[in-house]
Design an enzyme around this catalytic site. Structure first.
Site, PDB file in Angstrom:
ATOM      1  N   ARG A  46      23.527  55.656 -19.701  1.00 49.17           N
ATOM      2  CA  ARG A  46      24.797  55.332 -20.354  1.00 49.17           C
ATOM      3  C   ARG A  46      24.887  53.837 -20.681  1.00 49.17           C
ATOM      4  O   ARG A  46      25.430  53.446 -21.712  1.00 49.17           O
ATOM      5  CB  ARG A  46      25.969  55.766 -19.462  1.00 49.17           C
ATOM      6  CG  ARG A  46      27.296  55.715 -20.182  1.00 49.17           C
ATOM      7  CD  ARG A  46      28.380  56.523 -19.489  1.00 49.17           C
ATOM      8  NE  ARG A  46      29.470  56.760 -20.426  1.00 49.17           N
ATOM      9  CZ  ARG A  46      30.715  56.322 -20.264  1.00 49.17           C
ATOM     10  NH1 ARG A  46      31.047  55.646 -19.188  1.00 49.17           N
ATOM     11  NH2 ARG A  46      31.623  56.562 -21.174  1.00 49.17           N
ATOM     12  N   HIS A  50      25.641  52.501 -24.377  1.00 46.38           N
ATOM     13  CA  HIS A  50      26.817  51.674 -24.714  1.00 46.38           C
ATOM     14  C   HIS A  50      26.444  50.265 -25.167  1.00 46.38           C
ATOM     15  O   HIS A  50      27.175  49.646 -25.929  1.00 46.38           O
ATOM     16  CB  HIS A  50      27.788  51.626 -23.536  1.00 46.38           C
ATOM     17  CG  HIS A  50      28.665  52.837 -23.470  1.00 46.38           C
ATOM     18  ND1 HIS A  50      29.885  52.841 -22.851  1.00 46.38           N
ATOM     19  CD2 HIS A  50      28.493  54.090 -23.967  1.00 46.38           C
ATOM     20  CE1 HIS A  50      30.424  54.061 -22.959  1.00 46.38           C
ATOM     21  NE2 HIS A  50      29.593  54.824 -23.612  1.00 46.38           N
ATOM     22  N   TRP A 189      28.523  68.224 -16.696  1.00 44.50           N
ATOM     23  CA  TRP A 189      28.414  69.178 -17.804  1.00 44.50           C
ATOM     24  C   TRP A 189      27.488  70.342 -17.459  1.00 44.50           C
ATOM     25  O   TRP A 189      27.582  71.405 -18.048  1.00 44.50           O
ATOM     26  CB  TRP A 189      27.862  68.481 -19.045  1.00 44.50           C
ATOM     27  CG  TRP A 189      28.774  67.501 -19.714  1.00 44.50           C
ATOM     28  CD1 TRP A 189      29.617  67.772 -20.762  1.00 44.50           C
ATOM     29  CD2 TRP A 189      28.939  66.103 -19.437  1.00 44.50           C
ATOM     30  NE1 TRP A 189      30.280  66.626 -21.139  1.00 44.50           N
ATOM     31  CE2 TRP A 189      29.889  65.585 -20.348  1.00 44.50           C
ATOM     32  CE3 TRP A 189      28.369  65.230 -18.500  1.00 44.50           C
ATOM     33  CZ2 TRP A 189      30.284  64.240 -20.360  1.00 44.50           C
ATOM     34  CZ3 TRP A 189      28.763  63.894 -18.510  1.00 44.50           C
ATOM     35  CH2 TRP A 189      29.712  63.416 -19.431  1.00 44.50           C
TER      36      TRP A 189
HETATM   37 ZN1  ZEM Z   1      28.623  60.042 -22.975  1.00 41.47          ZN
HETATM   38  N1  ZEM Z   1      30.280  60.026 -21.808  1.00 41.47           N
HETATM   39  N2  ZEM Z   1      29.765  60.184 -24.658  1.00 41.47           N
HETATM   40  N3  ZEM Z   1      26.957  59.926 -24.156  1.00 41.47           N
HETATM   41  N4  ZEM Z   1      27.488  59.836 -21.333  1.00 41.47           N
HETATM   42  C1  ZEM Z   1      30.304  60.014 -20.442  1.00 41.47           C
HETATM   43  C2  ZEM Z   1      29.201  60.029 -19.590  1.00 41.47           C
HETATM   44  C3  ZEM Z   1      27.890  59.957 -20.017  1.00 41.47           C
HETATM   45  C4  ZEM Z   1      31.137  60.268 -24.695  1.00 41.47           C
HETATM   46  C5  ZEM Z   1      32.012  60.033 -23.627  1.00 41.47           C
HETATM   47  O1  ZEM Z   1      33.337  59.690 -23.874  1.00 41.47           O
HETATM   48  C6  ZEM Z   1      31.586  60.035 -22.268  1.00 41.47           C
HETATM   49  C7  ZEM Z   1      26.898  60.004 -25.524  1.00 41.47           C
HETATM   50  C8  ZEM Z   1      27.955  60.351 -26.329  1.00 41.47           C
HETATM   51  C9  ZEM Z   1      29.288  60.409 -25.914  1.00 41.47           C
HETATM   52  C10 ZEM Z   1      26.103  59.728 -21.312  1.00 41.47           C
HETATM   53  C11 ZEM Z   1      25.276  59.529 -22.405  1.00 41.47           C
HETATM   54  C12 ZEM Z   1      25.677  59.622 -23.725  1.00 41.47           C
HETATM   55  C13 ZEM Z   1      31.645  60.013 -19.980  1.00 41.47           C
HETATM   56  C14 ZEM Z   1      32.076  59.948 -18.515  1.00 41.47           C
HETATM   57  C15 ZEM Z   1      32.451  60.037 -21.102  1.00 41.47           C
HETATM   58  C16 ZEM Z   1      33.971  60.073 -21.090  1.00 41.47           C
HETATM   59  C17 ZEM Z   1      32.117  58.491 -18.039  1.00 41.47           C
HETATM   60  C18 ZEM Z   1      32.500  58.380 -16.591  1.00 41.47           C
HETATM   61  O2  ZEM Z   1      33.641  58.760 -16.258  1.00 41.47           O
HETATM   62  O3  ZEM Z   1      31.663  57.923 -15.785  1.00 41.47           O
HETATM   63  C19 ZEM Z   1      31.558  60.570 -26.065  1.00 41.47           C
HETATM   64  C20 ZEM Z   1      32.967  60.749 -26.553  1.00 41.47           C
HETATM   65  C21 ZEM Z   1      30.392  60.679 -26.808  1.00 41.47           C
HETATM   66  C22 ZEM Z   1      30.199  61.024 -28.241  1.00 41.47           C
HETATM   67  C23 ZEM Z   1      31.082  61.647 -28.989  1.00 41.47           C
HETATM   68  C24 ZEM Z   1      25.561  59.702 -25.982  1.00 41.47           C
HETATM   69  C25 ZEM Z   1      25.145  59.652 -27.447  1.00 41.47           C
HETATM   70  C26 ZEM Z   1      24.804  59.452 -24.859  1.00 41.47           C
HETATM   71  C27 ZEM Z   1      23.371  59.070 -24.725  1.00 41.47           C
HETATM   72  C28 ZEM Z   1      22.439  59.330 -25.648  1.00 41.47           C
HETATM   73  C29 ZEM Z   1      25.638  59.832 -19.939  1.00 41.47           C
HETATM   74  C30 ZEM Z   1      24.185  59.836 -19.489  1.00 41.47           C
HETATM   75  C31 ZEM Z   1      26.761  59.981 -19.133  1.00 41.47           C
HETATM   76  C32 ZEM Z   1      26.828  60.164 -17.619  1.00 41.47           C
HETATM   77  C33 ZEM Z   1      27.078  58.841 -16.943  1.00 41.47           C
HETATM   78  C34 ZEM Z   1      27.170  58.946 -15.441  1.00 41.47           C
HETATM   79  O4  ZEM Z   1      27.563  57.932 -14.835  1.00 41.47           O
HETATM   80  O5  ZEM Z   1      26.856  59.976 -14.843  1.00 41.47           O
END
Ligand code: ZEM
Length: 288
Positions: A46, A50, A189
């Site tokens: 993440r 970001h 998920w």
């Molecule tokens: Zn995420 N993501 N993401 N994402 N994401 C979260 C967690 C993780 C969105 C989003 O709002 C959120 C992509 C696209 C999008 C990862 C990778 C990628 C979380 C939870 C949210 C809310 C955060 C938390 O509470 O810790 C939205 C709206 C997206 C697109 C529409 C893309 C593209 C990614 C990578 C290629 C990963 C790995 C996580 C898990 C993080 C963790 O700490 O476990």
């Protein structure tokens, strides 16, 4: 530690071996039974996302070059809540391999995390330079999980991605979880949040999803176990016909998902970076 890069006129020039050593040190840090589901891998992925996903192709601002999330205000943007965990984890690596830039380190670490969690090889190259606070991007460049397909397209088209790439990148939600003290959302998920698989797509299509009844932000839960979650933006991928087509392709074919994910994620990590060299490295995974 003696590094293998040649010293030319006092300047240390790291080689592929030096970057592989960084990879190996990152890989060693990832597993930790005290943290979340037993791995820092998801939060490191993440961080890489970001750091890179702030790119704007029209103004050519943002992206992984600069590592501006080290600085406020970017570090305080709501979307970046919780990523200090990943930045702090990698600080020890930076202290050991002082020659690497934060921006190369964060993206290399995301590649290492993907590979170590069973994902595809992501070709990677060095060349990012760290910037200063003046290069911080404005808030609002990263996606908002409470929104719909129109928002998703606006955000990812701004980076230069198409619908197929958006769906491929979203498969990263096979990994990790939402935290109430970070995004406000809650839960993982998939049932295997430290392994990259195409389960995200399979679950989207095969489970029945309903609104979770709780005080938190609107999210979905699977009707059969109530232990998994989907964000409104995740559900948009099966509501939208064009997105859904790709969800169906990736649900059926993990190899295709891995290939398209590797291409799109590799490109994400390079957005806006003025590389001087073409050559990409493919790192050995610890399981090779
Ligand atoms: Zn995420 N993501 N993401 N994402 N994401 C979260 C967690 C993780 C969105 C989003 O709002 C959120 C992509 C696209 C999008 C990862 C990778 C990628 C979380 C939870 C949210 C809310 C955060 C938390 O509470 O810790 C939205 C709206 C997206 C697109 C529409 C893309 C593209 C990614 C990578 C290629 C990963 C790995 C996580 C898990 C993080 C963790 O700490 O476990």
């Amino acid at each position: 530690a003696q590094a293998s890069g040649l010293k030319t006129g006092g300047v240390f020039t790291p080689t592929k071996d030096d970057f592989q050593k960084v990879y190996n040190d990152v890989a060693e840090l990832l597993e930790n039974n005290e943290y979340d589901d037993g791995s820092y891998g998801p939060v490191v992925v993440r961080l890489g996302w970001h750091a890179s996903g702030t790119y704007d192709k029209d103004t050519k601002t943002g992206g992984s070059n600069g590592a501006t999330m080290r600085f406020a205000p970017e570090s305080d943007h709501g979307a970046n809540a919780g990523l200090k965990t990943a930045r702090d984890l990698l600080e020890g690596i930076k202290q050991k391999h002082h020659w690497i830039t934060y921006s190369d380190l964060w993206t290399l670490a995301a590649v290492a995390a993907i590979q170590e969690m069973g994902g595809p090889k992501i070709p990677w190259r060095p060349g990012r330079k760290d910037g200063d606070v003046s290069a911080c991007t404005p808030d609002g460049r990263l996606p908002d999980a409470s929104k719909d397909q129109k928002h998703i397209r606006a955000i990812f088209y701004r980076m230069g991605f198409n619908d197929q790439e958006i769906v491929a990148l979203s498969g990263a939600h096979a990994l990790g979880r939402c935290h109430t003290d970070r995004s406000g959302f809650d839960g993982p998920w998939t049932f295997s949040p430290t392994m990259l698989t195409n389960d995200y797509y399979k679950l989207l299509l095969e489970e029945k999803w309903s609104w979770k009844k709780w005080n938190g932000p609107k999210q979905f839960e699977d009707v059969s176990t109530k232990s998994l979650m989907m964000l409104p933006t995740d559900m948009a991928l099966i509501k939208d016909k064009e997105f859904r087509k790709h969800v169906e392709r990736y649900a059926k074919d993990n190899d295709l998902f891995f290939k398209d994910f590797a291409d799109a994620f590799g490109r994400l990590l390079e957005l806006g970076v003025p590389f001087e060299k073409e050559e990409k490295f493919i790192f050995k995974s610890t399981s090779d």
